[in-house]
Write an enzyme that holds these catalytic residues in place. Structure first.
Site, PDB file in Angstrom:
ATOM      1  N   GLN A 228       1.947  -1.318   5.248  1.00  0.00           N
ATOM      2  CA  GLN A 228       2.546  -1.671   6.526  1.00  0.00           C
ATOM      3  C   GLN A 228       1.794  -1.218   7.784  1.00  0.00           C
ATOM      4  O   GLN A 228       1.682   0.035   7.839  1.00  0.00           O
ATOM      5  CB  GLN A 228       3.938  -1.674   6.577  1.00  0.00           C
TER       6      GLN A 228
ATOM      7  N   LYS B 208      10.373  -8.598   3.393  1.00  0.00           N
ATOM      8  CA  LYS B 208       9.320  -8.899   2.243  1.00  0.00           C
ATOM      9  C   LYS B 208       9.925  -8.707   0.931  1.00  0.00           C
ATOM     10  O   LYS B 208       9.935  -9.429  -0.051  1.00  0.00           O
ATOM     11  CB  LYS B 208       8.066  -8.076   2.322  1.00  0.00           C
TER      12      LYS B 208
ATOM     13  N   ASP C 164      -2.750  -8.819   1.678  1.00  0.00           N
ATOM     14  CA  ASP C 164      -2.546  -9.108   3.083  1.00  0.00           C
ATOM     15  C   ASP C 164      -4.110  -9.664   3.465  1.00  0.00           C
ATOM     16  O   ASP C 164      -4.060 -10.049   4.761  1.00  0.00           O
ATOM     17  CB  ASP C 164      -2.507  -7.735   3.652  1.00  0.00           C
TER      18      ASP C 164
END
Ligand code: GUN
Length: 292
Positions: A97, A53, A120
C-alpha cells in the site's frame, strides 16, 4: 441531464462474476485465490483502502492476509516480507500500500516484487509490458476507468481525452491506455506545470481528473456534454455528518455535473472499480499459477 457512471453497481456485477468463477474452482477442490497486502504506518486513508480490499476479497471467495508494520519499520524488513511473499506458493498476488513513509525508497520496494505477483501492476516489467500492449497486470485504477468507460459504452474513438495528473499510479498509465488501439482517444496529459490548463480541459470530450486537489475542477473548465471521470477522493471535516467528515472528489460536482453527459460520482465512481480491478488481476495471477 447527465447520467452517472455508476462504479458501485458495475463493481457489484463484476464481483458476482468473479465470485461465480471462484466457486467453480473451489467446488472442484482447488484452493481459493489469495491476495496479500503490506501496510506500513497508521495513515487513515491507507487503512481504509486495505480494509476495503480485504472485505472485497472475502466477498468474492478469496482468502487474504495483511502484513502490518509500524511507521518506523526498515526498508530491509519490508524487503524480507516481499521476498517471503514472492516465494509463498499460497499467495497469488500482493500489493504494497502506498504511500510509504519518507525514509523508504518506494521504487526500490516496488522493484523487489515478483512481476508475476505484482497485481497492482507497478513494477517496471508490468508497466513496460503495458506500454508495449503486451500481456501484463494493468494498474487497478486505470484499469477500472477503462472498465467503466467500456461498461457504459462511452464512445472514445478519435475523441479528445484530457488527463489531469501524471502520477505513475493513475495519470501516466491511463493516458497510455486510452490512446491505444481499442480506445483510440487523442490524449493530452496535463500536470502541475501545464500552462492554460482551463483552455485545454474545455476542449476535452473525456476529462479524467487525477491530481489530488479537492473540488479543483469547476464548471468553467468543462465543455458542455463532456464525460468526466473523477479519480479524487478526499475526507473533509463536516460537523453535520455523524462520521464527522464527507468525501469530496477532484471535481466540484455541485456545479460540474449538470454540464456533463456522463460523470462518475464520489464516492461510488472510480473507487469501487479500482478494488474490483485488483480482484480481477489477482484472479488472473491465480489462474496462471494453477494453469487454469
Ligand atoms: N495508494 C493509492 N492507490 C493505490 C493503489 O492502487 N495501490 C497501492 N498499493 N497503493 C495505493
Amino acid at each position: 441531464m447527465f447520467q452517472l457512471l455508476d462504479g458501485k453497481a458495475t463493481a457489484i456485477e463484476i464481483k458476482n462474476r468473479i465470485a461465480n468463477e471462484v466457486r467453480q474452482y473451489t467446488q472442484q477442490g482447488l484452493r481459493a485465490p489469495h491476495l496479500a497486502a503490506i501496510l506500513v504506518g497508521d495513515d487513515g486513508a491507507s487503512q481504509t483502502y486495505v480494509a476495503n480490499k480485504e472485505k472485497s476479497s472475502h466477498e468474492v471467495g478469496f482468502t487474504s492476509s495483511v502484513y502490518r508494520y509500524a511507521e518506523g519499520t526498515s526498508e530491509r524488513q519490508l524487503l524480507e516480507t516481499i521476498d517471503f511473499l514472492n516465494h509463498d506458493e499460497e499467495v497469488d498476488g500482493f500489493i504494497v500500500q502506498l504511500p510509504l513513509p519518507g525514509h523508504i525508497d518506494e521504487q526500490h520496494i516496488i522493484n523487489a516484487i515478483n512481476p508475476k505477483k505484482d497485481v497492482d501492476g507497478f513494477t517496471p516489467v508490468n508497466l513496460g509490458n503495458m506500454m508495449l500492449g503486451e500481456d501484463c497486470f494493468v494498474p487497478a485504477t486505470p484499469k477500472g476507468i477503462c472498465t467503466l468507460l467500456r461498461h457504459y459504452e462511452i464512445e472514445t474513438e478519435g475523441r479528445h481525452c484530457v488527463v489531469i495528473g501524471r502520477s505513475n499510479i493513475v495519470g501516466t498509465p491511463v493516458a497510455n491506455l486510452l490512446s491505444r488501439k481499442g480506445f483510440d482517444c487523442t490524449v493530452t496529459l496535463c500536470h502541475s506545470r501545464t500552462q492554460h490548463l482551463s483552455a485545454l480541459t474545455r476542449q476535452a470530450d473525456i476529462l479524467v481528473v487525477a491530481m489530488g486537489k479537492p473540488e479543483f475542477v469547476t464548471a468553467d473548465m468543462v465543455k458542455e456534454g463532456a464525460v468526466v471521470v473523477d479519480v479524487g477522493i478526499h475526507r473533509v471535516a463536516d460537523a453535520s455528518r455523524k462520521s464527522g467528515f464527507r468525501l469530496l472528489g477532484d471535481v466540484k460536482h455541485d456545479e460540474v455535473d449538470e454540464r456533463c453527459s456522463w460523470v462518475t460520482p464520489v464516492p461510488g465512481g472510480v473507487g469501487p472499480l479500482t478494488i474490483v480491478s485488483l480482484l480481477e488481476n489477482t484472479l488472473q495471477a491465480y489462474k496462471r499459477t494453477m494453469a487454469l
